[in-house]
Scaffold this motif. Structure first.
Motif, short mmCIF file in Angstrom:
data_model
loop_
_atom_site.label_atom_id
_atom_site.label_comp_id
_atom_site.label_asym_id
_atom_site.label_seq_id
_atom_site.Cartn_x
_atom_site.Cartn_y
_atom_site.Cartn_z
N PRO A 1 -3.41 6.59 7.57
CA PRO A 1 -2.88 7.38 8.69
C PRO A 1 -3.53 7.04 10.02
N VAL A 2 -4.84 6.81 10.01
CA VAL A 2 -5.54 6.46 11.25
C VAL A 2 -5.11 5.08 11.74
N ILE A 3 -4.98 4.14 10.81
CA ILE A 3 -4.58 2.77 11.17
C ILE A 3 -3.22 2.78 11.85
N TYR A 4 -2.27 3.50 11.31
CA TYR A 4 -0.93 3.54 11.92
C TYR A 4 -0.92 4.34 13.21
N ASP A 5 -1.72 5.39 13.30
CA ASP A 5 -1.78 6.16 14.54
C ASP A 5 -2.35 5.32 15.68
N ARG A 6 -3.15 4.30 15.35
CA ARG A 6 -3.70 3.40 16.37
C ARG A 6 -2.68 2.35 16.81
N GLY A 7 -1.54 2.28 16.12
CA GLY A 7 -0.53 1.27 16.47
C GLY A 7 -0.68 -0.01 15.69
N LEU A 8 -1.36 0.06 14.54
CA LEU A 8 -1.57 -1.09 13.67
C LEU A 8 -0.77 -0.91 12.39
N ILE A 9 -0.71 -1.94 11.55
CA ILE A 9 0.03 -1.85 10.30
C ILE A 9 -0.91 -2.08 9.12
N GLY A 10 -0.50 -1.61 7.95
CA GLY A 10 -1.33 -1.81 6.77
C GLY A 10 -0.67 -1.23 5.53
N VAL A 11 -1.28 -1.49 4.38
CA VAL A 11 -0.79 -1.00 3.10
C VAL A 11 -1.97 -0.62 2.22
N CYS B 1 -17.41 -3.44 14.73
CA CYS B 1 -16.37 -4.48 14.57
C CYS B 1 -16.20 -5.30 15.83
N ASN B 2 -16.29 -4.67 16.99
CA ASN B 2 -16.20 -5.42 18.25
C ASN B 2 -17.31 -6.46 18.35
N GLY C 1 -9.42 0.19 10.71
CA GLY C 1 -8.69 -0.82 11.46
C GLY C 1 -9.49 -1.42 12.60
N GLY C 2 -10.82 -1.27 12.57
CA GLY C 2 -11.65 -1.75 13.66
C GLY C 2 -11.60 -3.26 13.85
N PHE C 3 -11.53 -4.00 12.73
CA PHE C 3 -11.47 -5.46 12.83
C PHE C 3 -10.18 -5.90 13.52
N ALA C 4 -9.06 -5.30 13.14
CA ALA C 4 -7.77 -5.65 13.76
C ALA C 4 -7.76 -5.28 15.24
N ALA C 5 -8.30 -4.11 15.57
CA ALA C 5 -8.34 -3.69 16.97
C ALA C 5 -9.21 -4.62 17.80
N MET D 1 -2.81 -7.76 8.73
CA MET D 1 -2.39 -6.85 7.67
C MET D 1 -3.64 -6.11 7.19
N ASN D 2 -3.72 -4.83 7.52
CA ASN D 2 -4.87 -4.01 7.12
C ASN D 2 -4.63 -3.46 5.72
N VAL D 3 -5.48 -3.85 4.79
CA VAL D 3 -5.35 -3.40 3.40
C VAL D 3 -6.43 -2.36 3.12
N VAL D 4 -6.00 -1.21 2.66
CA VAL D 4 -6.91 -0.13 2.28
C VAL D 4 -6.95 -0.08 0.76
N PRO D 5 -8.10 -0.39 0.14
CA PRO D 5 -8.19 -0.36 -1.33
C PRO D 5 -7.88 1.02 -1.89
N SER D 6 -7.15 1.05 -2.98
CA SER D 6 -6.78 2.32 -3.59
C SER D 6 -7.98 3.04 -4.18
N SER D 7 -9.09 2.33 -4.35
CA SER D 7 -10.30 2.93 -4.94
C SER D 7 -11.12 3.72 -3.94
N GLY D 8 -10.77 3.66 -2.65
CA GLY D 8 -11.56 4.34 -1.62
C GLY D 8 -10.74 5.34 -0.84
N PRO D 9 -11.29 5.86 0.27
CA PRO D 9 -10.58 6.83 1.10
C PRO D 9 -9.31 6.22 1.70
N ASN D 10 -8.27 7.02 1.83
CA ASN D 10 -7.02 6.57 2.41
C ASN D 10 -7.09 6.72 3.92
N THR D 11 -7.41 5.64 4.61
CA THR D 11 -7.53 5.66 6.07
C THR D 11 -6.27 5.14 6.75
#
Length: 611
Positions: free
Chosen positions: A506-516, A449-450, A478-482, A494-504
């Motif tokens: 927790p990692v996004i918020y632990d990095r200090g980012l937001i998402g749904v 992503c970097n 959340g690599g793109f946001a970081a 706004m990091n969107v995690v599709p409901s059809s895939g893995p729920n990532t």
């Protein structure tokens, strides 16, 4: 004796053989002539090449020839995040980044120039524009049928619409015609000529009061991610905290949805949410602080299910701030509200750490010890051991207390900004079907992503394009946001995690980012024209198995601002289909090769929504 290219002298060449030979050579010459003409025509229509890296394609059946103006560069072991066995790996090589080569091959120039292709020879059939009364169409505010059915037209912009004010000017004023917000007294907003003008005094006073009451809150260090429930006000708290390195997500229910539109127009993170019986689309232990300032929510209603749900996504050791008349008025109904709030917060094992005037601040415990020593008859009870607090999509809110992990994961975070790159402990809890180490995937995602964002910044000048509100439609870790943060882009994601895939999440918020979490077969819960940039990497090739890709593109058009951009990376077949859809929507579409070269099966489609 045999010559190199002749037959033995003992053989006689018959007339029939000569005729066959001449016929074959004639056919060969004609074929070569036809192919050369076809290739020449094809190259005139071929899409532009965008090489982000000095690398070679993983497809070795037809290696690209070196550029005559540049010496051939050495090959690398592997290119991209996928190795030669088709396995995702972290020890890949991307080669030396050459910005000059990138610009030369991209030949972007004016991005508003339309790419011509073979499918452009005839008139492109344009999609119809919806009726003007749908200019603020939000399926979330309609009914269940509207959400599931979708729509088949382009949502129009309102009369008098202007391109939004750039950040940070938008924090102080926005165009009135863009949102038609009716300002109320004492809200900190007023109409002046053709603009809405805001006051920042409210947000700064709130921030100062909280840190004086509880210095441990430490905005911008210990407290990085905040949820602000707005029932009154204009997201001024979140707007002010932007300058303190705090990302505040403002949320409001259906009855206050217009405030969400106003916040997004200002360039402040905001979304609509259903305050009902379902879990919010946030993971457990997401927010460092939750604030309700006269938000109009009755937290103790229905056995306190909303406060119990807030406890689920409040981080261990995090703070809940309640600003209400009931905090300091003890008579009648207000007094009863305060007593109910005291009782419920005590049963949740929250500690009242400060109370001054109309502000009360509670702190959530760091572990489950308090819950385990309570009287067993106290309600709400602890959730069962097998309950997963990170099951979000279409899950009912539960009247039980979500357990805090025994190992402290989710609460033992480093301060900002170190936590952006610290590998979160909850990474190991992410369910994935990959055999590769999650830490390897995380590291590879960050490197990849970097590099991608570096290319976008260097070539497409996204840091100079007045891009403020960004959505990553398939956010992963959340690599793109970081990477955008690292590039010092003047934007939030706004990091969107599709409901059809893995729920990532927790990692996004632990990095200090937001998402749904969201299902892209359905519309997103936001107003039209609220995002400047939509990033979709590998989204369509996954969701096409269950969603109509045309409907997703229509939804992207609805939430994208005029003059906004969409960056779509996907398989070649999908990109060609999306380019056709983009053209029917009136978007300007450019197709590029990815960093893997012209023979990769992945392409990049960059679209601009016209004003």
């Amino acid at each position: 004796m045999k010559g190199k290219c002749t037959s033995s002298s003992s053989h006689t060449i018959t007339t029939q053989a000569i005729i066959k030979t001449v016929a074959f050579l004639s056919l060969l010459c004609f074929s070569l002539f036809f192919l050369s003409k076809h290739f020449s025509s094809y190259t005139q229509h071929q899409h532009e090449h965008l090489y982000f890296f000095n690398s070679t394609s993983t497809n070795t059946s037809l290696p690209p020839a070196p550029s005559p103006s540049r010496p051939q560069r050495p090959l690398v072991e592997s290119t991209g995040i996928i190795n030669e066995l088709g396995i995702m790996t972290s020890n890949f090589m991307i080669g030396e980044f050459d910005e000059g080569l990138l610009v030369e091959n991209a030949k972007v120039g004016d991005i508003s120039e339309k790419v011509k292709g073979e499918n452009d020879e005839g008139e492109v059939s344009k999609l119809r524009v919806c009726d003007m009364n749908m200019s603020d169409y939000v399926p979330f505010l309609e009914n269940v049928g509207a959400v599931s059915k979708g729509f088949d037209c382009l949502v129009p912009r309102p009369k008098g619409y202007k391109l939004p004010m750039p950040w940070p000017r938008s924090m102080d004023e926005v165009w009135f015609e863009n949102i038609h917000y009716k300002a109320k007294d004492n809200e900190g907003v007023s109409k002046k000529d053709d603009k809405l003008v805001f006051s920042s005094e409210v947000g700064s006073k709130s921030d100062q009061n909280l840190e004086q009451m509880v210095p441990e809150i430490a905005f911008g260090q210990r407290t990085r991610v905040v949820l602000d429930v707005i029932g009154s006000g204009i997201a001024d708290f979140g707007a002010y905290l932007m300058g303190r390195n705090v990302t505040t997500l403002s949320v409001a229910g259906k009855d206050q949805a217009k405030r969400v539109q106003l916040a997004l127009e200002r360039g402040v993170p905001a979304m609509m949410a259903a305050f009902g019986t379902s879990r919010f689309p946030f993971p457990s232990q997401a927010f460092d602080l939750i604030r309700c300032s006269r938000c109009g929510i009755n937290w103790t209603l229905n056995d306190g299910i909303l406060l119990i749900e807030a406890n689920r996504f409040l981080r261990g050791g995090g703070y809940f701030v309640w600003e209400a008349d009931a905090v300091y008025k003890y008579e009648g109904e207000l007094g009863e509200q305060w007593r109910e709030m005291e009782d419920l917060s005590r049963n949740l094992c929250w500690e009242l750490v400060s109370k001054e005037g109309y502000i009360a601040v509670w702190q959530k415990p760091l572990n489950n010890s308090c819950y385990l020593v309570r009287d067993p008859d106290i309600r709400p009870p602890l959730c069962d051991q097998d309950d997963n607090p990170d099951d979000l999509w279409r899950v009912k809110a539960k009247k039980c207390i979500a357990r805090i992990p025994e190992d402290g994961n989710g609460a033992n975070l480093t301060d900002w900004p170190a936590r952006l790159h610290s590998v979160p402990d909850r990474l190991l809890s992410i369910k994935t079907d990959s055999d590769v180490s999650r830490r390897q995937l995380y590291r590879a995602d960050s490197i990849y992503c970097n590099a991608i964002v570096h290319g976008y910044v260097s070539v497409f000048k996204i840091n100079e394009a007045k891009i403020r509100n960004v959505m990553d439609m398939r956010a992963g870790y959340g690599g793109f946001a970081a990477a955008l943060l690292e590039s010092r882009a003047n934007s939030w994601v706004m990091n969107v995690v599709p409901s059809s895939g893995p729920n990532t999440l927790p990692v996004i918020y632990d990095r200090g980012l937001i998402g749904v979490m969201h299902d892209w077969c359905e519309p997103f819960d936001t107003y039209p024209r609220t995002y400047d940039l939509l990033n979709a990497a590998g989204l369509f090739s996954v969701e096409q198995k269950r969603c109509n890709v045309r409907n997703i593109m229509l939804e992207m058009d609805r939430i994208l601002r005029p003059d906004g951009r969409a960056y779509i990376r996907d398989t070649t077949a999908v990109i060609y289909e999306l380019r056709e859809i983009a053209e029917t929507m009136g978007w300007i579409a450019h197709m590029f090769d990815t960093e893997e070269g012209p023979y990769s099966d992945w392409k990049l489609l960059i679209c601009t929504k016209q004003m």
